[in-house]
Design a protein around this motif. Structure first.
Motif, PDB file in Angstrom:
ATOM      1  N   PHE A 421       0.839  -1.199   0.000  1.00 12.89           N
ATOM      2  CA  PHE A 421       0.000   0.000   0.000  1.00 12.89           C
ATOM      3  C   PHE A 421       0.875   1.251   0.000  1.00 12.89           C
ATOM      4  CE2 PHE A 421      -2.818  -3.172   1.829  1.00 12.89           C
ATOM      5  CZ  PHE A 421      -4.000  -2.920   1.164  1.00 12.89           C
ATOM      6  N   ASN A 422       0.575   2.176  -0.880  1.00 13.13           N
ATOM      7  CA  ASN A 422       1.311   3.435  -0.924  1.00 13.13           C
ATOM      8  C   ASN A 422       0.930   4.298   0.272  1.00 13.13           C
ATOM      9  OD1 ASN A 422       2.244   2.530  -3.331  1.00 13.13           O
ATOM     10  ND2 ASN A 422       1.220   4.055  -4.596  1.00 13.13           N
ATOM     11  N   ALA A 423       1.921   4.718   1.031  1.00 15.68           N
ATOM     12  CA  ALA A 423       1.687   5.608   2.177  1.00 15.68           C
ATOM     13  C   ALA A 423       2.384   6.936   1.904  1.00 15.68           C
ATOM     14  CB  ALA A 423       2.230   4.973   3.463  1.00 15.68           C
ATOM     15  N   TYR A 424       1.657   8.026   2.097  1.00 11.89           N
ATOM     16  CA  TYR A 424       2.157   9.350   1.742  1.00 11.89           C
ATOM     17  C   TYR A 424       2.380  10.168   3.022  1.00 11.89           C
ATOM     18  CZ  TYR A 424       0.665   7.960  -2.874  1.00 11.89           C
ATOM     19  OH  TYR A 424       0.502   7.278  -4.052  1.00 11.89           O
ATOM     20  N   PRO A 425       3.657  10.475   3.347  1.00 11.01           N
ATOM     21  CA  PRO A 425       3.953  11.183   4.590  1.00 11.01           C
ATOM     22  C   PRO A 425       3.147  12.456   4.792  1.00 11.01           C
ATOM     23  CG  PRO A 425       5.976  10.370   3.634  1.00 11.01           C
ATOM     24  CD  PRO A 425       4.889  10.100   2.631  1.00 11.01           C
ATOM     25  N   ALA A 426       2.980  13.260   3.740  1.00 13.16           N
ATOM     26  CA  ALA A 426       2.272  14.530   3.918  1.00 13.16           C
ATOM     27  C   ALA A 426       0.839  14.313   4.389  1.00 13.16           C
ATOM     28  CB  ALA A 426       2.284  15.330   2.616  1.00 13.16           C
ATOM     29  N   GLU A 427       0.197  13.298   3.851  1.00 13.57           N
ATOM     30  CA  GLU A 427      -1.173  13.003   4.256  1.00 13.57           C
ATOM     31  C   GLU A 427      -1.219  12.539   5.713  1.00 13.57           C
ATOM     32  OE1 GLU A 427      -2.916   9.839   2.049  1.00 13.57           O
ATOM     33  OE2 GLU A 427      -4.941  10.227   2.784  1.00 13.57           O
ATOM     34  N   ILE A 428      -0.272  11.674   6.084  1.00 13.70           N
ATOM     35  CA  ILE A 428      -0.227  11.170   7.461  1.00 13.70           C
ATOM     36  C   ILE A 428       0.099  12.305   8.426  1.00 13.70           C
ATOM     37  CG2 ILE A 428       0.905   9.525   9.010  1.00 13.70           C
ATOM     38  CD1 ILE A 428       1.488   7.819   6.456  1.00 13.70           C
ATOM     39  N   GLU A 429       1.014  13.177   7.998  1.00 16.80           N
ATOM     40  CA  GLU A 429       1.379  14.331   8.837  1.00 16.80           C
ATOM     41  C   GLU A 429       0.176  15.242   9.079  1.00 16.80           C
ATOM     42  OE1 GLU A 429       4.508  15.781   6.420  1.00 16.80           O
ATOM     43  OE2 GLU A 429       5.934  14.227   7.045  1.00 16.80           O
ATOM     44  N   GLN A 430      -0.636  15.429   8.041  1.00 15.73           N
ATOM     45  CA  GLN A 430      -1.837  16.252   8.206  1.00 15.73           C
ATOM     46  C   GLN A 430      -2.769  15.651   9.249  1.00 15.73           C
ATOM     47  OE1 GLN A 430      -3.849  16.894   4.513  1.00 15.73           O
ATOM     48  NE2 GLN A 430      -2.512  18.553   3.873  1.00 15.73           N
ATOM     49  N   LEU A 431      -2.939  14.337   9.188  1.00 11.61           N
ATOM     50  CA  LEU A 431      -3.832  13.670  10.139  1.00 11.61           C
ATOM     51  C   LEU A 431      -3.267  13.720  11.561  1.00 11.61           C
ATOM     52  CD1 LEU A 431      -4.744  10.599   7.890  1.00 11.61           C
ATOM     53  CD2 LEU A 431      -6.299  12.422   8.590  1.00 11.61           C
ATOM     54  N   LEU A 432      -1.956  13.441  11.696  1.00 12.41           N
ATOM     55  CA  LEU A 432      -1.334  13.493  13.026  1.00 12.41           C
ATOM     56  C   LEU A 432      -1.397  14.895  13.613  1.00 12.41           C
ATOM     57  CD1 LEU A 432       1.852  11.288  12.427  1.00 12.41           C
ATOM     58  CD2 LEU A 432      -0.163  10.669  13.772  1.00 12.41           C
ATOM     59  N   GLY A 433      -1.328  15.891  12.729  1.00 12.22           N
ATOM     60  CA  GLY A 433      -1.389  17.283  13.185  1.00 12.22           C
ATOM     61  C   GLY A 433      -2.710  17.675  13.807  1.00 12.22           C
ATOM     62  N   LEU A 434      -3.730  16.830  13.620  1.00 10.76           N
ATOM     63  CA  LEU A 434      -5.039  17.100  14.227  1.00 10.76           C
ATOM     64  C   LEU A 434      -5.068  16.740  15.713  1.00 10.76           C
ATOM     65  CD1 LEU A 434      -7.359  15.714  11.373  1.00 10.76           C
ATOM     66  CD2 LEU A 434      -6.781  18.102  11.848  1.00 10.76           C
ATOM     67  N   HIS A 435      -4.077  15.969  16.165  1.00 12.13           N
ATOM     68  CA  HIS A 435      -4.053  15.607  17.583  1.00 12.13           C
ATOM     69  C   HIS A 435      -3.796  16.863  18.424  1.00 12.13           C
ATOM     70  CE1 HIS A 435      -2.970  13.821  21.414  1.00 12.13           C
ATOM     71  NE2 HIS A 435      -3.428  12.643  20.963  1.00 12.13           N
ATOM     72  N   PRO A 436      -4.582  17.092  19.449  1.00 14.52           N
ATOM     73  CA  PRO A 436      -4.460  18.345  20.231  1.00 14.52           C
ATOM     74  C   PRO A 436      -3.123  18.543  20.934  1.00 14.52           C
ATOM     75  CG  PRO A 436      -5.954  16.774  21.305  1.00 14.52           C
ATOM     76  CD  PRO A 436      -5.690  16.248  19.938  1.00 14.52           C
ATOM     77  N   ASP A 437      -2.364  17.454  21.141  1.00  9.51           N
ATOM     78  CA  ASP A 437      -1.086  17.578  21.844  1.00  9.51           C
ATOM     79  C   ASP A 437       0.120  17.645  20.911  1.00  9.51           C
ATOM     80  OD1 ASP A 437      -2.092  15.410  24.609  1.00  9.51           O
ATOM     81  OD2 ASP A 437      -2.351  17.567  24.290  1.00  9.51           O
ATOM     82  N   ILE A 438      -0.126  17.646  19.593  1.00 12.43           N
ATOM     83  CA  ILE A 438       0.978  17.668  18.624  1.00 12.43           C
ATOM     84  C   ILE A 438       1.160  19.084  18.070  1.00 12.43           C
ATOM     85  CG2 ILE A 438       1.743  16.865  16.350  1.00 12.43           C
ATOM     86  CD1 ILE A 438       2.117  14.801  18.488  1.00 12.43           C
ATOM     87  N   ALA A 439       2.383  19.613  18.197  1.00 11.55           N
ATOM     88  CA  ALA A 439       2.685  20.946  17.675  1.00 11.55           C
ATOM     89  C   ALA A 439       3.306  20.875  16.284  1.00 11.55           C
ATOM     90  CB  ALA A 439       3.639  21.670  18.623  1.00 11.55           C
TER      91      ALA A 439
END
Length: 512
Positions: A421-439
């Protein structure tokens, strides 16, 4: 070719292969004639539901007979198919549904313990274009717009076969047949628009190069939502009269059992599939002698894997290939008779009528009949991907040997491949950035002995946050498809950046 569109192919295969077995799904076995009849019933139901030529119809379900029938039925009614990744969460699925403007959605009931309908409804997204949701199963929400598969098919009884065939005949080869959504470096999924004639021509070529034959028994483990599963699977089998044996979930025990019970002769899939097959402790208890054709790719293929498939399983043909959704899923392919070293170390040569060259930076550029029409309703992204001379810029870096065989060496887009499966860092980074404790966060691919590569996140916590790696991984499993979930998290004080603010991922990869 003998067919100008996918609807024409479905009818042709029903007539040509008739009572030959077409699909084996659990205890259900149907012939090509029966498949053709079921597809016409599904198309009639789509017409009764008001589907017009060019309407987008989405499908969010695992590999089953229902997927095959509903997808081909929608396309026979003139719809443009929008397959959704079964690993999507509700918010991810809703985003693609909204941006594709899908009017109708076929969706599985409960799969792997998850209700896809409930997941979509929890997302709470506005989907003004979505008029009908058809659920594969015995129950559907008792409210307007929802129907079970059985009741949906019954609605099609008011549409006669002549009306269905008239609509099918109106589907021209130059029209879009599907939109395959694939994420780019921006993290925003983009829909590659592919036509009927592109699809048919590509997989006639694929079938010829692979040596797919009438009567082959093809275990389709590659997901139907992926070009490889749908087109190198369903479409290729229709063209050649092979038997489709869909498998909804990759499980090595089930693969072994299916090969033995169904006398499977064709097994495409990522290298991890074949590696797990070879290494299974109970492999010797299964009769795998029917296997004769393996096509793989999507990751580095060890020479030992090719040699073991031939020596230990007696697989006569092992081939590797390279493709991407924007080029209808296929660009290069090895040929039968290539040496094992070529098959293991390269993705083969361009398919016929395809031009391939490397840019000065080594990026793979492709031009040919299979390059997408463009990204759906995204002229800017299309212009960035396809230049004025018609060259598709793949984002992959490669080298060519003296014989013209391509070897992919790097990925311009930082994309990595998790078990195929192709995994795209930018997309994952966008999702992780939604976590309230991630700056701040950056993701890279790291080697993994089982999956080839997995994600590793470098994260910066917000002041005062006590978030742990386990916390973030657990949160990720709830918020994104499993293959996107980072397997490792390293917290850092800050991310290394250059003068323009871009994260220096090379520095992250170089960390001990």
């Amino acid at each position: 070719m003998e067919w100008g569109s996918i609807p024409e192919l479905v009818r042709w295969s029903a007539e040509r292969y008739g009572e030959r077995e077409a699909v084996v799904d659990g205890r259900t076995r149907i012939s090509y004639a029966e498949l053709g009849a079921r597809v016409e019933r599904a198309a009639a139901a789509c017409l009764a539901a008001g589907v017009r030529v060019g309407d987008r119809v989405a499908i969010w379900a695992p590999n089953t007979l229902d997927w095959i029938v509903s997808a081909l039925g929608a396309v026979t009614a003139g719809a443009v198919l929008v397959p959704l990744n079964t690993r999507f969460k509700g918010t991810e699925a809703a985003d693609v549904l909204a941006r594709s403007g899908a009017r109708l959605l076929f969706v599985t009931g409960t799969f792997l313990g998850t209700s896809y309908v409930a997941s979509l409804r929890r997302a709470g997204a506005a989907l003004p274009d979505l008029e009908r949701v058809v659920v594969f199963g015995d129950t559907a929400p008792d409210e307007p717009g929802y129907a079970t598969w059985k009741s949906f098919l019954a609605e099609g009884a008011v549409v006669g076969p002549e009306e269905v065939r008239s609509r099918a005949a109106a589907v021209e080869g130059s029209l879009p047949s599907d939109i395959i959504y694939t994420s780019g470096t921006t993290g925003r999924p983009k829909g590659a628009v592919i036509t009927h004639e592109q699809t048919l021509r590509c997989y006639a070529v694929w079938s010829e190069l692979a040596g797919l034959r009438e009567g082959d028994r093809y275990l389709i483990v590659n997901p139907f939502f992926h070009t490889f599963g749908y087109k190198a699977g369903i479409v290729a089998c229709l063209q050649r009269g092979a038997v489709m044996v869909p498998q909804p979930v990759f499980n090595v025990d089930t693969v072994l059992a299916n090969i033995a019970a169904e006398r499977i002769s064709v097994l495409p899939g990522p290298p991890t599939l074949h590696q797990s097959l070879l290494d299974h402790p109970s492999r010797s208890t299964y009769d795998l002698s029917s296997l004769r054709l393996v096509v793989t790719g999507a990751a580095v293929v060890p020479l030992q894997l090719v040699e073991r498939l031939r020596a230990e399983l007696g697989v006569g043909t092992v081939l590797t290939a390279y493709g991407l959704s924007e080029a209808s899923g296929i660009v290069t392919m090895c040929r039968r008779g290539d040496r094992p070293e070529v098959i293991a170390s390269t993705s083969g040569r361009p398919i016929p009528d395809t031009e391939l060259r490397l840019s000065p930076s080594g990026e793979v550029l492709v031009r040919g009949f299979h390059v997408m029409r463009g990204y759906y309703e995204d002229e800017e992204a299309t212009a960035a991907a396809i230049d004025e001379d018609g060259w598709l810029h793949t984002g992959d870096v490669g080298v060519l040997d003296d014989a013209g065989n391509l070897r992919i060496t790097d990925r311009v887009k930082d994309m990595f491949i998790v078990g195929g499966f192709n995994a795209y860092p930018a997309e994952i980074e966008q999702l992780l950035g939604l976590h309230p404790d991630i700056a701040d966060v950056a993701v890279i691919g790291i080697p993994d002995p089982r999956l080839g590569e997995v994600g590793k996140a470098f994260a910066v916590r917000r002041p005062g946050a006590r978030l742990t790696a386990d916390d973030l991984i657990a949160w990720s499993r709830r918020e994104m498809a499993n293959y996107k979930v980072p397997r490792e998290v390293e917290f850092v004080a800050e991310l290394p950046r250059n003068a323009s603010g871009k994260v220096l991922k090379g520095a992250l990869r170089a960390r001990p």
